[in-house]
Design a protein around this motif. Structure first.
Motif, short mmCIF file in Angstrom:
data_model
loop_
_atom_site.label_atom_id
_atom_site.label_comp_id
_atom_site.label_asym_id
_atom_site.label_seq_id
_atom_site.Cartn_x
_atom_site.Cartn_y
_atom_site.Cartn_z
N SER A 122 19.52 5.77 -7.22
CA SER A 122 18.93 6.34 -6.08
C SER A 122 19.77 5.91 -4.87
O SER A 122 19.80 6.36 -3.77
CB SER A 122 17.37 5.80 -5.59
OG SER A 122 17.44 4.21 -5.21
N SER A 124 19.29 3.32 -2.78
CA SER A 124 18.54 2.95 -1.65
C SER A 124 17.39 2.01 -1.90
O SER A 124 16.96 2.00 -2.90
CB SER A 124 18.08 4.00 -0.62
OG SER A 124 17.04 4.55 -1.37
N ASP A 126 14.59 2.25 -0.61
CA ASP A 126 13.27 2.88 -0.85
C ASP A 126 13.38 3.56 -2.14
O ASP A 126 12.24 3.58 -2.79
CB ASP A 126 13.29 4.19 0.61
CG ASP A 126 12.92 3.46 1.68
OD1 ASP A 126 12.38 2.34 1.86
OD2 ASP A 126 12.99 4.10 2.70
N GLY A 127 14.36 3.84 -2.71
CA GLY A 127 14.47 4.86 -3.79
C GLY A 127 13.97 3.77 -5.01
O GLY A 127 12.92 4.11 -6.09
N ARG A 129 12.26 1.00 -4.69
CA ARG A 129 10.86 0.65 -4.68
C ARG A 129 9.85 1.82 -4.97
O ARG A 129 8.79 1.38 -5.46
CB ARG A 129 10.60 0.31 -2.96
CG ARG A 129 11.24 -1.07 -2.57
CD ARG A 129 11.08 -1.17 -1.20
NE ARG A 129 11.71 -2.53 -0.83
CZ ARG A 129 12.28 -2.84 0.48
NH1 ARG A 129 12.53 -1.51 1.50
NH2 ARG A 129 12.99 -3.59 0.78
N ALA A 130 10.15 3.04 -4.69
CA ALA A 130 9.28 4.08 -5.05
C ALA A 130 9.12 4.29 -6.50
O ALA A 130 7.85 4.51 -7.07
CB ALA A 130 10.08 5.35 -4.48
N SER A 133 6.99 1.26 -7.74
CA SER A 133 5.53 1.44 -7.62
C SER A 133 4.83 2.37 -8.27
O SER A 133 3.53 2.11 -8.32
CB SER A 133 5.43 1.72 -5.96
OG SER A 133 5.98 3.13 -5.82
N THR A 143 7.41 -4.22 -5.86
CA THR A 143 8.28 -3.67 -4.99
C THR A 143 9.27 -4.83 -4.27
O THR A 143 10.44 -4.51 -3.63
CB THR A 143 7.85 -2.77 -3.78
OG1 THR A 143 6.81 -3.62 -2.96
CG2 THR A 143 7.28 -1.52 -4.46
N GLY A 163 19.55 -0.68 4.06
CA GLY A 163 18.55 -0.45 3.02
C GLY A 163 18.53 1.21 2.60
O GLY A 163 18.01 1.70 1.68
N GLU A 164 19.37 1.90 3.59
CA GLU A 164 19.24 3.57 3.41
C GLU A 164 20.28 3.85 2.47
O GLU A 164 20.31 4.86 1.98
CB GLU A 164 19.11 4.06 4.61
CG GLU A 164 17.96 3.87 5.39
CD GLU A 164 17.90 4.64 6.68
OE1 GLU A 164 19.04 5.21 7.06
OE2 GLU A 164 17.10 4.60 7.59
#
Length: 254
Positions: A122, A124, A126-127, A129-130, A133, A143, A163-164
């Motif tokens: 991913s 990132s 966010d990727g 963590r998604a 989760s 996360t 982070g992106e």
């Protein structure tokens, strides 16, 4: 500049090994079996509960290897034995993770490989963590605590990215070898997958990184289970003599 970038990435591969396994150092231990016909822990009896048996298996040390073992090395002439055949995914699950794997140790290994690969590729925070989760049960990695999230943070911080992430950084995480550390009954498996990590930022650096997780069967799929992440597995360059010595076998996709 290109040489500096390559040195940065080479060091980053080692840093990711540490991030995936944030311990004081690799534990001592002997080789484990490399077959998907895992070492079975006897059914808990007497004073030992199922959870105690699971915790004991998770904490059992694995072979210690030097950090240099994760760097690319010569392919072994030895026969590693029959490959572990991973079943194919039949659908795409939450967070874009392939799933639909069977209720078998090979299915658990295939699901772990898909979880880790989706999170790392991913690129990132966010990727990553998604993914965790959606793919960990309560009491499992979070996360913030999951080693996969910490590895992503290490990659992005060392390359001075947010982070992106960035389209300039390409991450390829390929499962090439594996072993099953053990099972406790039909619904608990600790598979270990040895990946090739390729980090590209103008140039490419490569390294071997392994991950083991507690996989539990819930309703219709494998998830990462509750409890501390298993003892540090040996992160080695796939296909080397050392990879075979510590119990890994080649992975094949069915």
């Amino acid at each position: 500049m290109a040489g500096a970038v390559l040195l940065l990435l080479a060091g980053l591969v080692i840093a990711v090994v540490h991030a995936l396994h944030p311990s004081d150092g690799p534990a001592e231990g002997g080789p484990t079996t490399g077959s998907a016909a895992a070492t079975a822990v006897p059914d808990p009896t007497g004073t030992q509960s199922v959870r105690e048996a699971q915790d004991k298996l998770a904490a059992r040390p694995m072979p210690a290897v030097p950090l240099s073992a994760s760097r690319p090395g010569p392919v072994s002439e030895r026969d590693p034995g029959p490959p572990i055949v991973l079943p194919p995914a039949t659908e795409v699950g939450p967070a874009g993770v392939p799933t639909g794997f069977p209720h078998t140790p090979e299915g658990a290994m295939a699901q772990l490989a898909a979880i880790d690969q989706t999170a790392m590729q991913s690129g990132s925070m966010d990727g990553a963590r998604a993914v965790i989760s959606e793919w960990a049960v309560p009491g499992g990695p979070t996360t913030t605590s999951w080693s996969g999230v910490q590895a992503m943070r290490t990659v992005l911080s060392a390359t001075e990215l947010s982070g992106e992430g960035s389209s300039e950084l390409a991450i390829v995480f390929t499962p090439l070898m594996g072993q099953v550390k053990g099972v406790v009954g039909p619904d608990f498996v600790i598979p270990c997958v040895d990946f090739e990590l390729d980090l590209t930022l103008n140039q490419t650096a490569r390294g071997g990184i392994a991950d083991c997780q507690r996989m539990v069967w819930r309703s219709d799929r494998w998830l990462i289970g509750p409890g501390a992440e298993p003892a540090v597995p040996p992160s080695v360059w796939p296909g080397t003599d050392l990879a075979i010595e510590v119990g890994y076998r080649d992975l094949r996709h069915g």
